[in-house]
Design a protein around this motif. Structure first.
Motif, PDB file in Angstrom:
ATOM      1  N   ILE A 128      -2.140   4.020   2.291  1.00 50.14           N
ATOM      2  CA  ILE A 128      -2.662   5.281   1.750  1.00 50.14           C
ATOM      3  C   ILE A 128      -1.571   6.348   1.772  1.00 50.14           C
ATOM      4  O   ILE A 128      -1.378   7.074   0.793  1.00 50.14           O
ATOM      5  N   ALA A 129      -0.835   6.422   2.880  1.00 51.33           N
ATOM      6  CA  ALA A 129       0.234   7.421   2.992  1.00 51.33           C
ATOM      7  C   ALA A 129       1.299   7.216   1.915  1.00 51.33           C
ATOM      8  O   ALA A 129       1.757   8.188   1.304  1.00 51.33           O
ATOM      9  N   LEU A 130       1.696   5.974   1.677  1.00 49.51           N
ATOM     10  CA  LEU A 130       2.694   5.699   0.635  1.00 49.51           C
ATOM     11  C   LEU A 130       2.180   6.072  -0.749  1.00 49.51           C
ATOM     12  O   LEU A 130       2.902   6.671  -1.551  1.00 49.51           O
ATOM     13  N   LEU A 167       0.882  -0.617  -5.569  1.00 48.63           N
ATOM     14  CA  LEU A 167       1.949  -1.068  -4.685  1.00 48.63           C
ATOM     15  C   LEU A 167       1.982  -2.593  -4.671  1.00 48.63           C
ATOM     16  O   LEU A 167       0.973  -3.234  -4.343  1.00 48.63           O
ATOM     17  N   PRO A 168       3.116  -3.192  -5.041  1.00 45.76           N
ATOM     18  CA  PRO A 168       3.248  -4.642  -4.893  1.00 45.76           C
ATOM     19  C   PRO A 168       3.232  -5.005  -3.410  1.00 45.76           C
ATOM     20  O   PRO A 168       3.747  -4.271  -2.563  1.00 45.76           O
ATOM     21  N   ASP A 193      -8.457  -0.046  -5.323  1.00 46.30           N
ATOM     22  CA  ASP A 193      -8.800  -1.005  -4.265  1.00 46.30           C
ATOM     23  C   ASP A 193      -9.067  -0.265  -2.956  1.00 46.30           C
ATOM     24  O   ASP A 193     -10.013  -0.585  -2.236  1.00 46.30           O
ATOM     25  N   ILE A 194      -8.238   0.718  -2.665  1.00 52.09           N
ATOM     26  CA  ILE A 194      -8.393   1.507  -1.438  1.00 52.09           C
ATOM     27  C   ILE A 194      -9.687   2.319  -1.489  1.00 52.09           C
ATOM     28  O   ILE A 194     -10.434   2.374  -0.506  1.00 52.09           O
ATOM     29  N   THR A 219     -12.557  -0.223   8.633  1.00 52.58           N
ATOM     30  CA  THR A 219     -11.966  -0.415   7.296  1.00 52.58           C
ATOM     31  C   THR A 219     -10.499   0.001   7.283  1.00 52.58           C
ATOM     32  O   THR A 219      -9.719  -0.512   6.486  1.00 52.58           O
ATOM     33  N   LEU A 220     -10.123   0.917   8.173  1.00 53.69           N
ATOM     34  CA  LEU A 220      -8.734   1.369   8.231  1.00 53.69           C
ATOM     35  C   LEU A 220      -7.819   0.373   8.950  1.00 53.69           C
ATOM     36  O   LEU A 220      -6.603   0.463   8.837  1.00 53.69           O
TER      37      LEU A 220
END
Length: 134
Positions: free
Chosen positions: A24-26, A35-36, A51-52, A72-73
């Protein structure tokens, strides 16, 4: 025109064991939508911001938060990612990329070399940015 002509080359990837808060931060820090996911630097999946959103409980940081919401985190990228994503090579024609995006209803394609190392990524925004209209 080919994938190599428009792909973003300096791709930030996450390891398959990276945890959701770091993902999430990225996504937020770089304003990415995808993000791959790699294992030993080879493509194994892709994670989108959608997805997140589907995964993370809306009750986190609220008065209704429960332990299962926080769980979930604790998930890893490999538990969230889309496995075996459609990928293209650097010499893939743009028309083929457009067809994949349209036919499969996806919004990005990782670009890989012959050993499946990520060398780029193409999103629908990249295609629009490079479009030539007559």
């Amino acid at each position: 025109m080919k994938a190599q002509d428009i792909m973003v080359k300096n791709v930030i990837c996450v390891d398959m064991d990276e945890r959701v808060p770091q993902i999430i931060a990225l996504l937020q820090q770089h304003k990415f939508h995808h993000l791959p996911v790699t294992d030993q630097d080879k493509l194994v999946g892709i994670i989108s911001d959608r997805d997140i959103l589907r995964l993370v409980s809306p009750f986190i940081d609220s008065v209704s938060e429960q332990a299962r919401d926080l769980d979930t985190l604790n998930r890893a990228a490999h538990q969230v990612m889309t496995r075996q994503p459609i990928r293209v090579k650097a010499n893939t024609p743009i028309n083929d990329i457009l067809e994949w995006l349209r036919k499969v209803d996806i919004s990005c394609l990782p670009v890989v070399d012959d050993e499946d190392y990520v060398i780029g990524i193409i999103t629908w925004r990249d295609l629009i940015h490079h479009a030539k209209f007559s």
